[in-house]
Write a protein that holds these residues in place. Structure first.
Motif, PDB file in Angstrom:
ATOM      1  N   GLU A 111       0.836  -1.199   0.000  1.00  0.00           N
ATOM      2  CA  GLU A 111       0.000   0.000   0.000  1.00  0.00           C
ATOM      3  C   GLU A 111       0.873   1.253   0.000  1.00  0.00           C
ATOM      4  OE1 GLU A 111      -3.302  -0.102  -0.232  1.00  0.00           O
ATOM      5  OE2 GLU A 111      -3.380   2.093  -0.300  1.00  0.00           O
ATOM      6  N   LYS A 112       1.904   1.212   0.841  1.00  0.00           N
ATOM      7  CA  LYS A 112       2.838   2.343   0.891  1.00  0.00           C
ATOM      8  C   LYS A 112       3.551   2.526  -0.446  1.00  0.00           C
ATOM      9  CE  LYS A 112       4.242   2.347   5.786  1.00  0.00           C
ATOM     10  NZ  LYS A 112       5.367   1.956   6.670  1.00  0.00           N
ATOM     11  N   LEU A 113       3.968   1.409  -1.044  1.00  0.00           N
ATOM     12  CA  LEU A 113       4.663   1.461  -2.336  1.00  0.00           C
ATOM     13  C   LEU A 113       3.756   2.105  -3.392  1.00  0.00           C
ATOM     14  CD1 LEU A 113       7.071   0.663  -4.173  1.00  0.00           C
ATOM     15  CD2 LEU A 113       5.952  -1.540  -4.512  1.00  0.00           C
ATOM     16  N   ALA A 162      13.666   7.861  -4.071  1.00  0.00           N
ATOM     17  CA  ALA A 162      12.458   8.570  -3.640  1.00  0.00           C
ATOM     18  C   ALA A 162      11.451   7.611  -3.024  1.00  0.00           C
ATOM     19  CB  ALA A 162      11.831   9.299  -4.831  1.00  0.00           C
ATOM     20  N   LEU A 163      11.311   6.426  -3.635  1.00  0.00           N
ATOM     21  CA  LEU A 163      10.364   5.432  -3.109  1.00  0.00           C
ATOM     22  C   LEU A 163      10.754   5.029  -1.684  1.00  0.00           C
ATOM     23  CD1 LEU A 163       9.874   3.078  -6.228  1.00  0.00           C
ATOM     24  CD2 LEU A 163       8.172   4.617  -5.234  1.00  0.00           C
ATOM     25  N   ARG A 164      12.055   4.763  -1.490  1.00  0.00           N
ATOM     26  CA  ARG A 164      12.497   4.346  -0.147  1.00  0.00           C
ATOM     27  C   ARG A 164      12.261   5.438   0.875  1.00  0.00           C
ATOM     28  NH1 ARG A 164      15.914   4.544   3.842  1.00  0.00           N
ATOM     29  NH2 ARG A 164      16.944   6.392   3.000  1.00  0.00           N
ATOM     30  N   ILE A 167       8.591   5.589   1.622  1.00  0.00           N
ATOM     31  CA  ILE A 167       8.091   4.443   2.369  1.00  0.00           C
ATOM     32  C   ILE A 167       8.618   4.444   3.806  1.00  0.00           C
ATOM     33  CG2 ILE A 167       8.203   1.906   2.528  1.00  0.00           C
ATOM     34  CD1 ILE A 167       8.133   1.955  -0.606  1.00  0.00           C
ATOM     35  N   ASP A 168       9.907   4.758   3.951  1.00  0.00           N
ATOM     36  CA  ASP A 168      10.483   4.780   5.288  1.00  0.00           C
ATOM     37  C   ASP A 168      10.115   6.034   6.064  1.00  0.00           C
ATOM     38  OD1 ASP A 168      11.533   2.355   4.838  1.00  0.00           O
ATOM     39  OD2 ASP A 168      13.635   2.972   4.666  1.00  0.00           O
TER      40      ASP A 168
ATOM     41  N   GLU B  28      19.746   1.341   4.597  1.00  0.00           N
ATOM     42  CA  GLU B  28      18.575   1.394   3.713  1.00  0.00           C
ATOM     43  C   GLU B  28      18.416   0.115   2.894  1.00  0.00           C
ATOM     44  OE1 GLU B  28      20.953   5.276   3.561  1.00  0.00           O
ATOM     45  OE2 GLU B  28      21.308   3.249   2.794  1.00  0.00           O
ATOM     46  N   TYR B  29      19.469  -0.735   2.922  1.00  0.00           N
ATOM     47  CA  TYR B  29      19.477  -1.908   2.042  1.00  0.00           C
ATOM     48  C   TYR B  29      18.219  -2.746   2.138  1.00  0.00           C
ATOM     49  CZ  TYR B  29      20.807  -6.287  -0.179  1.00  0.00           C
ATOM     50  OH  TYR B  29      20.824  -7.394  -0.975  1.00  0.00           O
ATOM     51  N   THR B  30      17.774  -3.049   3.377  1.00  0.00           N
ATOM     52  CA  THR B  30      16.578  -3.893   3.531  1.00  0.00           C
ATOM     53  C   THR B  30      15.347  -3.268   2.878  1.00  0.00           C
ATOM     54  OG1 THR B  30      16.595  -2.988   5.765  1.00  0.00           O
ATOM     55  CG2 THR B  30      17.019  -5.373   5.545  1.00  0.00           C
ATOM     56  N   SER B  31      15.227  -1.951   2.995  1.00  0.00           N
ATOM     57  CA  SER B  31      14.085  -1.279   2.370  1.00  0.00           C
ATOM     58  C   SER B  31      14.127  -1.443   0.852  1.00  0.00           C
ATOM     59  CB  SER B  31      14.094   0.212   2.710  1.00  0.00           C
ATOM     60  OG  SER B  31      13.900   0.385   4.087  1.00  0.00           O
ATOM     61  N   TYR B  32      15.348  -1.284   0.290  1.00  0.00           N
ATOM     62  CA  TYR B  32      15.476  -1.423  -1.167  1.00  0.00           C
ATOM     63  C   TYR B  32      15.136  -2.834  -1.616  1.00  0.00           C
ATOM     64  CZ  TYR B  32      17.494   3.230  -1.677  1.00  0.00           C
ATOM     65  OH  TYR B  32      17.671   4.563  -1.688  1.00  0.00           O
ATOM     66  N   VAL B  33      15.545  -3.817  -0.821  1.00  0.00           N
ATOM     67  CA  VAL B  33      15.202  -5.206  -1.178  1.00  0.00           C
ATOM     68  C   VAL B  33      13.695  -5.393  -1.164  1.00  0.00           C
ATOM     69  CG1 VAL B  33      15.382  -7.627  -0.452  1.00  0.00           C
ATOM     70  CG2 VAL B  33      17.409  -6.154  -0.380  1.00  0.00           C
ATOM     71  N   LYS B  34      13.071  -4.820  -0.131  1.00  0.00           N
ATOM     72  CA  LYS B  34      11.606  -4.927  -0.045  1.00  0.00           C
ATOM     73  C   LYS B  34      10.938  -4.286  -1.261  1.00  0.00           C
ATOM     74  CE  LYS B  34      10.165  -5.183   4.812  1.00  0.00           C
ATOM     75  NZ  LYS B  34       9.540  -4.366   5.863  1.00  0.00           N
ATOM     76  N   ILE B  35      11.428  -3.093  -1.631  1.00  0.00           N
ATOM     77  CA  ILE B  35      10.850  -2.399  -2.796  1.00  0.00           C
ATOM     78  C   ILE B  35      11.024  -3.258  -4.045  1.00  0.00           C
ATOM     79  CG2 ILE B  35      11.132  -0.413  -4.350  1.00  0.00           C
ATOM     80  CD1 ILE B  35      11.886   1.225  -1.807  1.00  0.00           C
ATOM     81  N   LYS B  36      12.228  -3.810  -4.164  1.00  0.00           N
ATOM     82  CA  LYS B  36      12.510  -4.647  -5.334  1.00  0.00           C
ATOM     83  C   LYS B  36      11.551  -5.836  -5.407  1.00  0.00           C
ATOM     84  CE  LYS B  36      16.275  -7.216  -7.571  1.00  0.00           C
ATOM     85  NZ  LYS B  36      17.651  -7.722  -7.415  1.00  0.00           N
TER      86      LYS B  36
END
Lengths: 170, 304
Positions: A111-113, A162-164, A167-168, B28-36
């Motif tokens: 949802e955040k994405l 930007a997405l990260r 989201i964070d 931030e690595y874990t967040s990027y993996v999640k996004i991926k």
């Protein structure tokens, strides 16, 4: 040299092959840009009718970039982007051993994405989604958008960043 | 130190091992993996390829009328071609016909012939000639009266009902009306054939036939016929012919009441001023006239 390349776009087989392999991507491309399904569908029709009308002038190798250009020009400066609503493939079947908490967390993340994608600049979102959903290589996206591969890499980098951040919650 | 756009490179598996190690260390690595991972499960709206293809085919057919609309234009071209053929054909056909020029009452016309000979047509006269054969034979047929200035060259022939006039290069006047045939030569030599008899007419002389009889007349006093200068001149000409000329020049109907129209008239009348012209005729003949609209009645003075 590929003999098919020498074929004329006016030939029905050549044309229908082009249609099957590119119409979906044209549709997605316009959808990612503007978030309007109807307009995306119209863009497909417009682009391929134009291609048919000019089939004698466009070589098969140029046909792909031709339809993207026509579709893109169609709505240049005309429509504002709406919310890009995307669906998610249901992965529950393959992840049955995940805890309900994890699944809920995953849904929240998606949802955040989704929201983060909506807030991206149009060109970053288009680049990101063409790569992630349609599996387009940076080189292909560069051709569609008419920019260099490096520019696409830049957009991709900025999109991820930007997405990260979004989201964070930074 | 990470290379430029390293996130894009990472997504594309293009990072070096050292860079990847370093990137994995970052928070931030874990967040990027999640996004991926999450983004790989995304789907675009459904797109029905078959339906789109069908619709495309329909649109293509609808575009067809664009091509069909060219047909009327094609029809127009066919029509235009037909008209063009007709025009060209009629041009060549008409080219073989004789050229004819005529004048109405109270009208003069000047005609320049292909060899630059000039003809001045007096009122109610007509000429015709063949433009195509003009180089071979200079033949004119004449009804009424005309003044000719013939360019030097081959024999120039004027054919009338009464007689034929032939010249080589000269200026002359031919008048051929009902019962009246007059040729006046102003320059050069004119040959007149009347009743199979040829008469040579030198400059400054006239040949006159009235009602089929040759009448001897003196030559003209001028170098051009008087009508060319908007006057009509007569020397011992029966009044009948004078009045006929008056009708032609002024476009009026002339009637006579109890007068002798065979009496001879010598004089001149204007071709432009009708009142002056009527006086010029009535005074020397001692006649009276009435002008009403376009009708003139001459009557004897003592008839009143």
């Amino acid at each position: 040299m590929n003999n098919n390349e020498q074929d004329n776009v006016c030939k029905e087989e050549v044309f229908s092959t082009l249609f099957s392999s590119h119409s979906k991507t044209v549709f997605n491309y316009i959808y990612y840009k503007f978030g309007n399904e109807e307009k995306a569908y119209d863009a497909v029709q417009e682009a391929f009718v134009k291609l048919w009308e000019n089939c004698g002038k466009v070589t098969p190798s140029k046909a792909k970039s031709y339809v993207y250009t026509v579709a893109n020009n169609l709505y240049l400066n005309v429509i504002k982007s709406e919310k890009v609503r995307l669906k998610h493939r249901d992965k529950v079947v393959t992840t049955t051993n995940e805890s309900p908490e994890f699944l809920m967390e995953e849904d929240q993340f998606k949802e955040k994405l989704q929201n983060a994608l909506d807030s991206l600049p149009e060109n970053q979102r288009t680049t990101f989604l063409l790569n992630r959903i349609d599996g387009k290589k940076y080189k292909e996206i560069a051709e569609m958008e008419g920019v260099s591969v490096k520019a696409i890499e830049k957009r991709m980098h900025l999109a991820l960043k930007a997405l990260r951040e979004k989201i964070d919650g930074i | 130190m990470m290379q430029e756009n390293y996130l894009a490179k990472w997504l594309n598996n293009e990072l070096t091992d050292a860079e990847l190690v370093e990137f994995k260390k970052s928070e931030e690595y874990t967040s990027y993996v999640k996004i991926k991972e999450a983004s790989s499960t995304l789907e675009a709206p459904s797109f029905d390829l078959d339906a789109a293809w069908e619709e495309h085919k329909n649109k293509r057919n609808k575009e067809q009328p664009k091509v069909v609309t060219l047909q009327p234009y094609k029809r127009f071209l066919q029509l235009a071609a037909a008209v063009a053929v007709l025009l060209v054909a009629s041009y060549f056909y008409l080219g073989t016909l004789d050229q004819s020029i005529s004048t109405q009452y109270a009208e003069n016309k000047e005609v320049i012939l292909p060899d630059s000979s000039e003809i001045v047509l007096n009122a109610e006269s007509s000429i015709s000639y063949s433009e195509k054969n003009w180089d071979k034979e200079r033949n004119i047929s004449l009804q009424g009266e005309a003044y000719f200035k013939v360019a030097k060259g081959k024999r120039f022939t004027v054919a009338t009902e009464s007689g034929t006039v032939a010249v080589l290069g000269t200026q002359f006047n031919v008048e051929n009306r009902n019962g009246f045939f007059e040729v006046t030569c102003f320059e050069g030599l004119v040959s007149v054939t009347f009743n199979n008899k040829e008469t040579k007419l030198p400059a400054g002389s006239s040949f006159l036939v009235i009602n089929g009889k040759e009448v001897s007349v003196s030559g003209p006093d001028t170098t051009t016929p008087s009508w060319v200068n908007k006057e009509s001149s007569f020397k011992s000409i029966p009044l009948q012919f004078v009045l006929n000329e008056l009708q032609r020049q002024h476009n009026v109907i002339v009637e006579t009441k109890d007068i002798d129209t065979s009496q001879l008239f010598t004089g001149t009348f204007s071709n432009t001023e009708i009142y002056v012209a009527l006086q010029s005729i009535s005074v020397p003949t001692q006649l009276k006239f009435k002008l009403e609209g376009n009708k003139v009645v001459f009557y004897a003075k003592n008839a009143e």
